[in-house]
Design an enzyme around this catalytic site. Structure first.
Site, PDB file in Angstrom:
ATOM      1  N   GLU A   1       0.789  -1.232   0.000  1.00 13.41           N
ATOM      2  CA  GLU A   1       0.000   0.000   0.000  1.00 13.41           C
ATOM      3  C   GLU A   1       0.828   1.292   0.000  1.00 13.41           C
ATOM      4  O   GLU A   1       0.830   2.044   0.991  1.00 13.41           O
ATOM      5  CB  GLU A   1      -0.985   0.004   1.177  1.00 13.41           C
ATOM      6  CG  GLU A   1      -2.053  -1.072   1.053  1.00 13.41           C
ATOM      7  CD  GLU A   1      -3.167  -0.934   2.091  1.00 13.41           C
ATOM      8  OE1 GLU A   1      -3.040  -0.101   3.013  1.00 13.41           O
ATOM      9  OE2 GLU A   1      -4.168  -1.661   1.953  1.00 13.41           O
TER      10      GLU A   1
ATOM     11  N   GLU B   1      -5.028  -8.129  -0.210  1.00 12.52           N
ATOM     12  CA  GLU B   1      -5.654  -7.699   1.056  1.00 12.52           C
ATOM     13  C   GLU B   1      -7.063  -7.228   0.751  1.00 12.52           C
ATOM     14  O   GLU B   1      -7.285  -6.487  -0.212  1.00 12.52           O
ATOM     15  CB  GLU B   1      -4.835  -6.578   1.706  1.00 12.52           C
ATOM     16  CG  GLU B   1      -5.322  -6.197   3.099  1.00 12.52           C
ATOM     17  CD  GLU B   1      -4.434  -5.136   3.755  1.00 12.52           C
ATOM     18  OE1 GLU B   1      -3.189  -5.294   3.715  1.00 12.52           O
ATOM     19  OE2 GLU B   1      -4.977  -4.156   4.289  1.00 12.52           O
TER      20      GLU B   1
END
Length: 332
Positions: free
Chosen positions: A169, A256
Site C-alpha cells: 500500500e 488484502e
C-alpha cells in the site's frame, strides 16, 4: 444480517457433524488424505493475465493475511497456520512484516522479522500451502527492501510456494515511483528465485491498477499487480478500475481485502463483498482477507486475548468476520 445468521448456523451444524463422526468405530476405514495445494499445483507462474500452476492451469488462491508482525507476532506460528490450512481451507497465508511503527518493526528489530518469516515459511511448507512474504511498509523504504528481499530470497528462493509482495500500500505516490521501485527490487529476488511470482505495488493503497495497466513492467515475467479493497468503502468506482485493468490484460492479485470500511472498522457490507468475490472468481483472481489479529476492530478475526496457539481457537475466539471468512474459504 440474515446471511450472517445462516452462515453461523452452518458453522454450528458443521461442529455437530464433526462431533458425531468422531463416535464411529476405530476399525472403520479412513479416506486417503487429499493432496495439498502445493502438491496439486506445484510452482506457480503467470501466463497472460492469469496465475497458473505447473500444468498451465489457472489457479485462484484464497486465504488470510496475518496482521502486522510487530504487534501480533505471537500468532505467526505453525499451529495457527495449520488451523488456517486444515480447518479453514486456506490455500495461501500472508506474512506481513511491518515497518516504521515501533521497536518491533523490521527497521529496528530485523532479528524478530526474520524469525517470524522463518516460522511462517516452515509452517506453510509443512502444510503444503503457499505463502506471501509481505514487506508491509507504506513508505518507500527501498534500501531496507533490498536488504530484506536479498536475505529472504537467498534463504527460501528454492522453494516452490513462496510469493514475494515487495511494498504494501504505497500512499500518495505516482505509478512511476512504484514502477521504478519494483524494477530495483525484482532483480534482487531473481538472483535467488528466478521464476518466483512477485506482487507489484500500485499507487494509493494498492488501488490504481488502471495506471499500471497503461504502463506495465515489461522487463520481467511472473508478475502480478496488487489490488486492495474494503467493500463497505470501495464500490463501483474501484471495481471499474479493476475491470479496466483486466480488460487491458493486467494480471491482478487481491493481496488484502475485507467486507468492512477501509479503516478496518464499521459494518460488514456483504452485498459489495460478494460482488467483489464474484468478480475475482470470474477472472481467476486470487484473494486474501485481512486479518489474523485480535484487535478490537471489525477486521480482526480473533477476539482480544485469544491464545497464541492456533489449535486452541475454539468458536468462542472467532469474531463474526472470522466466521464469514472461514465460511467463504471452506465453500469456495
Amino acid at each position: 444480517m440474515k446471511k450472517f445468521f445462516l452462515i453461523c448456523a452452518a458453522a454450528v451444524a458443521s461442529v455437530l457433524f464433526y462431533s458425531c463422526t468422531q463416535q464411529r468405530p476405530e476399525q472403520e476405514t479412513q479416506p486417503a488424505e487429499e493432496p495439498t495445494p502445493v502438491e496439486r499445483h506445484g510452482a506457480l507462474s503467470v501466463q497472460g493475465r492469469y496465475l497458473v500452476d505447473g500444468n498451465g492451469e489457472k489457479v485462484q488462491l484464497r486465504g488470510v493475511s496475518f496482521g502486522w508482525h510487530n504487534w501480533w507476532h505471537r500468532f505467526f506460528n505453525e499451529a495457527a497456520v495449520t488451523k488456517m490450512a486444515k480447518e479453514w481451507r486456506a490455500t495461501v497465508v500472508r506474512c506481513s512484516i511491518g515497518l516504521d511503527l515501533d521497536d518491533n518493526c523490521y527497521d529496528k528489530n530485523p532479528e524478530l522479522a526474520y524469525a517470524t518469516v522463518d516460522s511462517m515459511v516452515n509452517a506453510a511448507v509443512k502444510n503444503g500451502i503457499y505463502i506471501i512474504v509481505d514487506f508491509h511498509s507504506h513508505k518507500n523504504n527501498l534500501p531496507l527492501a533490498k536488504e530484506f528481499f536479498g536475505t529472504v530470497s537467498k534463504k527460501y528462493g528454492n522453494l516452490p510456494n513462496i510469493i514475494y509482495e515487495i511494498w504494501n500500500e504505497p500512499l500518495e505516490v505516482e505509478w512511476a515511483e512504484t514502477k521504478a521501485y519494483s524494477e530495483e527490487i525484482i532483480p534482487i529476488i531473481r538472483v535467488n528465485a528466478p521464476d518466483a511470482v512477485v506482487i507489484v505495488p500500485t499507487p494509493r493503497w494498492d488501488q490504481e491498477v488502471d495506471k499500471a495497466a497503461d504502463d506495465p513492467i515489461t522487463k520481467f515475467d511472473n508478475l502480478v499487480y496488487a489490488l486492495h479493497h474494503y467493500s463497505a468503502t470501495h464500490k463501483e468506482y474501484l471495481l471499474e478500475k479493476a475491470k479496466y485493468a483486466v480488460d487491458k490484460g493486467l494480471p491482478l492479485f487481491i493481496s488484502e481485502s475485507g467486507a468492512m470500511l477501509h479503516t478496518g472498522d464499521g459494518i460488514l457490507d456483504m452485498d459489495s463483498w460478494e460482488t467483489w468475490l464474484d468478480f475475482a472468481k470470474e477472472n481467476s483472481i486470487s484473494w486474501i482477507a485481512w486479518s489474523v489479529s485480535d484487535k478490537e476492530e471489525t477486521c480482526s478475526m480473533l477476539v482480544p486475548g485469544t491464545p497464541a496457539d492456533g489449535s486452541q481457537w475454539s468458536e468462542e475466539y472467532i469474531k463474526p468476520w472470522g466466521v464469514l471468512v472461514r465460511h467463504y474459504l471452506q465453500t469456495e
